[in-house]
Design a protein around this motif. Sequence first.
Motif, short mmCIF file in Angstrom:
data_model
loop_
_atom_site.label_atom_id
_atom_site.label_comp_id
_atom_site.label_asym_id
_atom_site.label_seq_id
_atom_site.Cartn_x
_atom_site.Cartn_y
_atom_site.Cartn_z
N VAL A 18 -3.85 -8.93 -10.54
CA VAL A 18 -3.60 -9.49 -9.15
C VAL A 18 -2.09 -9.58 -9.28
O VAL A 18 -1.40 -9.99 -10.37
N ILE A 19 -1.94 -9.50 -7.63
CA ILE A 19 -0.01 -9.19 -7.62
C ILE A 19 -0.13 -9.90 -7.15
O ILE A 19 -0.43 -10.91 -5.68
N ASP B 111 -7.14 -22.10 -22.13
CA ASP B 111 -8.15 -23.34 -21.04
C ASP B 111 -7.02 -22.89 -20.07
O ASP B 111 -6.10 -23.52 -19.57
N HIS B 112 -8.52 -22.50 -18.56
CA HIS B 112 -7.39 -22.01 -17.57
C HIS B 112 -7.72 -23.43 -16.94
O HIS B 112 -7.20 -23.63 -15.59
N THR B 113 -8.03 -24.39 -17.46
CA THR B 113 -8.02 -26.26 -16.28
C THR B 113 -7.58 -26.20 -16.86
O THR B 113 -7.15 -28.18 -16.22
N SER B 114 -6.62 -26.47 -17.88
CA SER B 114 -5.61 -27.63 -18.23
C SER B 114 -4.91 -28.34 -17.33
O SER B 114 -4.53 -27.28 -16.73
N GLN B 115 -5.00 -29.33 -17.68
CA GLN B 115 -3.48 -29.87 -16.58
C GLN B 115 -2.16 -30.21 -17.12
O GLN B 115 -1.67 -30.90 -18.76
N THR B 116 -0.94 -28.98 -16.67
CA THR B 116 -0.24 -29.33 -17.27
C THR B 116 1.08 -29.75 -16.66
O THR B 116 0.45 -30.27 -15.10
N SER B 117 2.16 -30.52 -17.34
CA SER B 117 2.98 -31.04 -16.29
C SER B 117 3.74 -30.11 -15.70
O SER B 117 3.55 -29.10 -15.93
N ASP B 118 4.86 -31.42 -14.99
CA ASP B 118 6.09 -30.77 -13.67
C ASP B 118 6.78 -29.49 -14.57
O ASP B 118 7.32 -28.54 -14.23
N SER B 119 7.04 -29.65 -15.97
CA SER B 119 7.93 -29.18 -17.31
C SER B 119 7.34 -27.77 -17.73
O SER B 119 7.44 -27.66 -18.86
N SER C 193 -4.22 -19.51 -13.99
CA SER C 193 -5.79 -19.47 -13.18
C SER C 193 -6.31 -18.30 -13.69
O SER C 193 -7.59 -18.21 -13.61
N VAL C 194 -5.42 -17.06 -13.43
CA VAL C 194 -5.96 -15.72 -12.82
C VAL C 194 -6.98 -15.99 -14.48
O VAL C 194 -5.92 -16.21 -15.43
N ALA C 195 -7.81 -15.19 -14.38
CA ALA C 195 -8.67 -14.68 -15.57
C ALA C 195 -9.15 -13.32 -15.92
O ALA C 195 -9.72 -14.04 -15.23
N PHE D 258 0.90 -11.23 -16.76
CA PHE D 258 0.77 -12.03 -17.74
C PHE D 258 -0.85 -11.49 -18.43
O PHE D 258 -1.78 -10.91 -16.80
N PHE D 259 -1.18 -12.23 -19.70
CA PHE D 259 -2.82 -12.12 -18.79
C PHE D 259 -3.21 -13.05 -20.29
O PHE D 259 -2.89 -13.40 -21.01
N ASN D 260 -4.61 -14.13 -18.76
CA ASN D 260 -5.08 -15.20 -19.93
C ASN D 260 -3.99 -15.91 -19.84
O ASN D 260 -4.15 -16.74 -21.27
N GLY D 261 -2.92 -16.02 -18.87
CA GLY D 261 -1.92 -16.82 -19.82
C GLY D 261 -1.20 -16.76 -20.95
O GLY D 261 -0.17 -17.77 -21.19
#
Lengths: 149, 253
Positions: A57-58, B227-235, A20-22, A84-87
């Motif tokens: 963000v920490i 994609d910040h809103t993608s639904q990912t699984s538990d693993s 979620s951190v963007a 991390f940055f944008n995942g």
Amino acid sequence: MSFLLPKLTCKREVDQAIKSVAEKVLVLRFGRDDDAVCLQLDDILAKTAHDLSKMAVIYLVDVNNVPVYTQYFDISYIPSTVFFFNGQHMKVDYGSPDHTKFVGSFKTKQDFIDLIEVIYRGAMRGKLIVRSPIDPNNIPKYDLLYQGI
Amino acid sequence: RPEHRRETARFWRENRAEAALRERCLVPAGEYERFAQALERALAEHQRREEERILQVTSVTYPPRHRPGLRWPRFTALSLQMAADIREAERRQRETVQAALQKYCSFFLNHTQLQPEPELCAGPSDCRPPAGLQRDSPCAAEQPGPSRMQTGPDLAWMESGKVLTFIGHQVGDNFSGSFLGAKPPWLTEEEDGSKQQIGPSYEEFLKHKEKQKLKKLPVERVGANFDHTSQTSDSWLPSFGRVWNHGRRWQSR
């Protein structure tokens, strides 16, 4: 001062934070709240969190709570800080054997601020690995052994 | 009469018509006089009839004076009735003129080898005002010929072929024409119920502003297409490069 920073307690929350951190650097401190070096690092993180709020963000993560990530990131020494940055995971060359995480604490607040700024700029330019601006003398030394060799 | 003779001769020469026909076309003076008088009489009769009708209509609507509040509908009733009458009168006039012209048009055009424009018969009749009845009727030969040739082509363009589709008189008994003072349709829907707001809400506007800011960031930054809103699984685990020099180089991303 670990109560000043938000904590993540399970794998799902860590996943949520990473996804979620963007457009900001995500700092994940892996350690334990009662460890001495961890306390030192947490102090620096807490004091700089507000100034870096636009860039980073920490979060604090207890290694006991997330064994999956402890194994996945190969966290052998605590505290270890992962960026991390944008995942996407960011690597930093500190002059130490491990580029994937920062092991130990920082000497001064300014070191940490400089490091965050370099990571942020590198990420904005599309770089996945950046070179740390911190003086190598201030980087904690540790031995990276492969399974006790 | 001499002028009439001269004009017909000229007309015949200009249009190279048969000389034999010319004699037949000459209207003798006596006939002309008689025709003019008959025309005047017919015109007077017609005008008298029209005035009588108008007076009839107004007299019918004037008596109810004791209801001043109803003035507007009374006037519109008057005007609607008058409009219908005028339409009827126009139609009858048009038909009469058309019939008369057709007879003489065909005579002139067929025998004098002029430019074949049969629409001329229909043309001038529709475009001239109804009061021009006396001008259009087949009188002296010098008038219809040249004048019609000048105005012919223009009118023929207006009438020939692409006739406009008539979809009916829109203002009948209901008072819903814009010139009668009715309200425009987009203002009459006052009983719409829930007040739906037009346009985006406040949250959507804020989101839009955020998106605009996002566009200003450099395009080649790390994870720009994440994609910040993608639904990912538990693993699910994030992409983490390897620590040891163990695997292939691309695995260290």
